[in-house]
Design a protein around this motif. Structure first.
Motif: not given
Length: 961
Positions: A163-175, A194-204, A231-235
């Motif tokens: 839902i955050y990826r498709n409609f961020e306005f529905l849950i802006p505080d998801a990360p 949960a870690f996979m979501m942070l990997l794609h939504a908020d890497q920091d 994550l390590i590979y991408k970062v």
């Protein structure tokens, strides 16, 4: 444009071709008044109909009223599929009013006490693309993050992520929400999601969490470790300065208990660091995976990674120290794995570890003697022989230790390995003069135990060519006499046949007395039948070949005797000419015995004219001993061997150079082309627009016509080359397809254009296949507005190398019109087998063996306007992707005719052989002749023949030099 194609469907439902659509009124009755089983069956039928393109708006409220309130779990499952595929919006894109009731049902399921219902509903919400439906459900989805069961929590994380990826306005505080959830979560699958979501939504945030638990990564589950590696590979690729921070973590993951994690960690480590220690650790990890993994496909995949690692020059030096570890992979029973392992080891072996490698290969050779005879056993022995052969030529110092081991293969019942040993001995005895006495001695020792006529012929040639001393010549003649048996041959065979005519001897009272079970005596008499000794006593090997009618070995004996007689006479000519003459007379006498045997009628086949002439020629040369003829036998044969080995070495070096990656060499005054200024890869920007315009106008035809133009590279890589027009420009529906071939499957990207002023409803692309092709899924119907267009993709699976045809039509209804459906027939899409055939290499013996085994043959007559033989061969090779196995030197020159062997292999492992026999016509200068194609499957042979016929019909234009 709003169409069903834009609505995603993640659930594939198989519908049989003979499925009959049920009556809508009956479905309404079953859904409204039936019991649970009846409603389940009716709901399944409704799902089938909607998946098949039917619209059933009248059933929506019936299902909401009479099926949705039910608590049966099977109905709940089916409803999730139904809500996934049913149209949820009106034709103008607005949400249906009935979906408000459905949304309330979703909310109740998200609060249901059963964790399975909650989790399944959360998974279903990941597939919804309507924010109006999702917005009222957000509080319930958030609440599921705190559920007691991990199944609900992990699906809640996935739902929030989608839902955050498709409609961020529905849950802006998801990360932030998921980061807090991750800190307090203990279940590994929930932490992974949960870690996979942070990997794609908020890497920091993901990096912050990883840094806080870096020392605990080794204790995490494998599913979470895989996401951490990603994550390590991408970062590290995005920010190389972070490498030092995470490289230790990757090192630790090389020791993970999960093979998948170790594989990914090794690949990531090599991309992050070129240090020798990192490469060695990754390579060792790969080797351990290959040795311990039981799946042969996995072994081959990891072996390919090791081979790719070798391509880097700095990595190759590190891998050279791991050759002995790589040889541990030979414990696998799969032939392809062993073949790749031996090739890799040969590329990496050096003078430091060649002795250890030879020791391991010797042990492997001994193991094959103890194994039960199997097809792969013989091929594996052949591989070992070839590897030891290459080792000996590459490192001459170890040849002396290899030769005794290999000579044992000459008595092998499987001819493959023994033939390769003779090829090795021929090359070794020529190159290494110091080893000639050893080779001749060991060859004479095993001469009697050789079981193949081909191997015996090769041994006779080697002995005749390299037995130079008096002792070697006399020992060779004695071995040959022993292998022929008592002389004269005909009289000896007749004597044995006469001695075996006494058949039966009866023994009466002289039989032995036996005591029976009751204590009385019984006399036993027996008839002892003497079977012919010819069937019991085994003949010497050379005589057996002659009795079986193989007089080609008699011709080989004549050549060997000629060489040995000339050489022996040269030794004794001055000292004792009588002894030299006596020796030659003995040889001539043996040859006359062979001639007499061939004409006696005792053998299964009489001697052929060619073999008889060859033996007579040998007798004449031994009698005359002409100096010019003697020079041919003593010097020219050796010179021919030298030329053959030199040609073989040149071919191997050229193949090696062809495999090497070309270096980027730029002259001092060459212009620099920047990628940003020339995105299409042309030499400049001034002609990019013109080239693109020419491509758009000329289509694929320009590709074959502008080879000398600067645009050829651009045209060849263009998608326009693979666009097929399916309908005419005047048809109401225009269609064209881009055919993308990806090894085992074909993707058709079909562009459909509505050229009318009417709305086309239920516009369906119907496809069918001919050949070894299979349509994976049926394309969904679409609605096309006036002058609108859409793209429809269809996947086709390919099972074998065979010409295939995809055909079909476009069926549609016109909005507001009453009558039959409209049909536009599509042009055929022909699948070219050249996308699956690759050039390959095999030696002459393998080619002959496959030529004998393959049962399907296709003979194609040559019909062309070309007048040059070499030009026709080049045109054939380019059109069929085949490799010419005949050496270039053998094809050079102009003699009026040409014969060549061609070979290719498909990506499915199918072999294709071809023999080209062409000549220049007597009356006209055009090339004539035929091409014989052999393959294991009928489709391969016929398809390749069709391709050659098509190639001959097209005009040929030579490529400019």
């Amino acid at each position: 444009m709003s169409s069903i194609v834009e609505q995603p469907c993640y659930t594939l439902i198989n519908i049989s071709s003979d499925y009959e659509m049920p009556n809508e009124m009956q479905l309404k009755s079953d859904l409204e008044k039936g019991d649970s089983k009846t409603k389940i069956e009716a709901l399944k039928k409704v799902i089938h109909m909607i998946a098949n393109g039917e619209r059933l708006p009248g059933l929506l409220m019936i299902i909401i009223r009479f099926v949705l309130p039910l608590q049966d779990h099977t109905i709940k499952k089916l409803l999730l599929i139904f809500w996934e595929i049913v149209p949820k919006t009106t034709p103008d894109g607005k949400l249906l009013q009935e979906m408000i009731l459905v949304c309330d049902a979703y909310r109740k399921d998200l609060q249901h006490p059963n964790e399975y219902l909650r989790g399944s509903t959360l998974r279903f919400l990941c597939k919804l693309k309507e924010p109006e439906l999702l917005e009222p459900l957000m509080p319930a989805i958030r609440a599921c993050l705190e559920h007691r069961h991990s199944y609900v929590r992990r699906n809640a994380v996935l739902a929030i992520f989608t839902i955050y990826r498709n409609f961020e306005f529905l849950i802006p505080d998801a990360p932030e929400l998921i980061a807090n959830f991750l800190d307090g979560e203990q279940d590994m699958s929930c932490k992974r999601n949960a870690f996979m979501m942070l990997l794609h939504a908020d890497q920091d945030r993901a990096l912050t969490y990883l840094a806080s638990c870096l020392d605990q990564v080794a204790s995490f589950g494998d599913i979470l470790q895989l996401v951490i590696v990603e994550l390590i590979y991408k970062v590290c690729h995005a920010n190389p300065s972070e490498r030092s921070r995470f490289i230790r973590c990757i090192y630790n993951l090389l020791n993970s208990s999960s093979p998948a994690v170790r594989y990914e960690a090794a690949g990531t480590l090599v991309t992050l660091s070129n240090a020798p220690t990192a490469v060695k650790a990754a390579a060792s990890c790969y080797i351990e995976l290959i040795v311990k993994e039981s799946d042969n496909n996995v072994k081959l995949i990891v072996l390919d990674r090791l081979i790719a690692l070798k391509e880097h020059p700095s990595h190759e030096r590190v891998l050279q120290d791991l050759v002995m570890d790589i040889l541990r992979v030979l414990s696998s029973t799969d032939l392809e794995v062993r073949k790749k392992t031996l090739n890799l080891a040969m590329d990496l072996v050096s003078s430091r570890n060649i002795e250890e490698m030879v020791f391991v290969l010797k042990n492997e050779v001994e193991k094959t003697h103890n194994l039960a005879e199997h097809e792969d056993t013989g091929k594996y022995r052949q591989l070992l022989v070839r590897t030891l052969h290459t080792c000996s030529i590459k490192f001459p110092d170890i040849a002396a230790t290899v030769i005794p081991v290999l000579i044992e293969f000459l008595s092998d019942s499987i001819e493959l390995a023994a033939t390769d040993v003779m090829v090795f001995l021929r090359e070794a005895i020529y190159l290494f003069e110091s080893l000639r006495p050893l080779i001749i001695q060991r060859l004479l020792e095993v001469f009697q135990s050789i079981k193949s006529a081909n191997v015996h012929r090769a041994a006779l040639w080697i002995l005749g060519e390299f037995a130079n001393s008096q002792e070697d010549i006399e020992a060779t003649i004695e071995q040959i006499k022993t292998s022929l048996g008592d002389m004269p041959l005909v009289e000896d065979e007749l004597k044995k046949a006469a001695g075996d005519s006494e058949n039966i001897e009866e023994f009466g009272s002289s039989g032995s007395q036996l005591v029976t079970s009751d204590g009385t005596y019984a006399t036993q008499s027996a008839f002892i039948i003497n079977t012919p000794r010819s069937s019991q006593a085994k003949r010497p090997p050379l005589r057996q070949y002659l009795i079986d009618g193989d007089f080609y070995i008699g011709a080989a004996l004549g050549t060997t005797f000629t060489k040995l007689g000339i050489r022996y006479a040269g030794i004794w000519e001055e000292q004792d000419s009588i002894k030299a003459n006596q020796f030659c007379v003995k040889l001539m006498l043996i040859l006359t015995y062979i001639l007499k045997l061939g004409k006696s009628g005792i053998c299964s086949k009489p001697i052929g004219i060619d073999d008889g002439d060859k033996i007579m020629e040998s007798i004449k040369i031994l009698n005359d001993r002409d100096s010019e003829i003697e020079e041919i036998y003593t010097k020219e044969c050796s010179k021919s061997l030298n030329e053959m080995l030199a040609a073989k070495e040149d071919e191997e070096s050229s193949n090696k150079k062809a495999k090497e990656k070309p270096g980027n060499k730029v002259n001092v005054d060459d212009a620099i082309v920047f990628l940003r200024t020339s995105s299409n890869g042309t030499e400049g920007t001034e002609n990019v627009f013109e080239l693109s315009l020419n491509q758009a106008v000329a289509g694929g035809s320009s590709i074959h016509q502008n080879n000398s133009d600067g645009a050829s590279g651009l045209s060849t890589n263009s998608k326009l080359n693979k666009v097929t027009q399916l309908t005419g420009f005047s048809d109401p529906v225009y269609a064209e397809a881009y055919v993308h071939v990806n090894q085992y499957d074909i993707v058709l990207d079909v562009l459909i254009v509505n050229q009318t002023g009417d709305t086309l409803q239920n516009c369906t692309l119907e496809l069918a296949t001919m050949g070894d092709l299979k349509l994976v899924e049926k394309p969904q119907p679409v609605v096309l507005a006036p002058h609108d267009f859409c793209n429809i993709k269809a996947s086709v699976k390919v099972a074998s190398t065979e010409n295939g045809i995809i055909f079909g039509n476009i069926v549609y209804d016109i909005g507001g019109a009453i009558g039959d459906r409209n049909v536009v027939v599509l042009d055929d899409i022909r699948i070219d087998i050249m996308d699956y055939i690759m050039p390959a290499v095999c030696n002459d013996s393998e080619f002959r063996q496959m030529w004998t085994e393959f049962e399907w043959e296709n003979k194609v007559s040559v019909s062309t306007s070309l007048t040059d033989l070499n030009e026709y061969l080049a045109h054939l090779l380019k059109s069929t992707n085949m490799k010419c196995l005949t050496p270039e030197k053998a094809l050079s020159g102009q003699c009026g005719f040409m014969a060549a062997n061609l070979y290719a292999r498909s990506i499915f492992g199918e072999d294709a052989l071809a023999n080209l026999s062409i000549e220049k016509g007597l009356d006209k200068p055009q090339v004539i002749g035929h091409i014989r194609i052999r393959a294991k499957s009928q489709g391969m042979a016929l398809s390749l023949g069709d391709k050659i016929n098509m190639m001959q019909k097209r005009p040929y234009k030579a490529v400019a030099a």
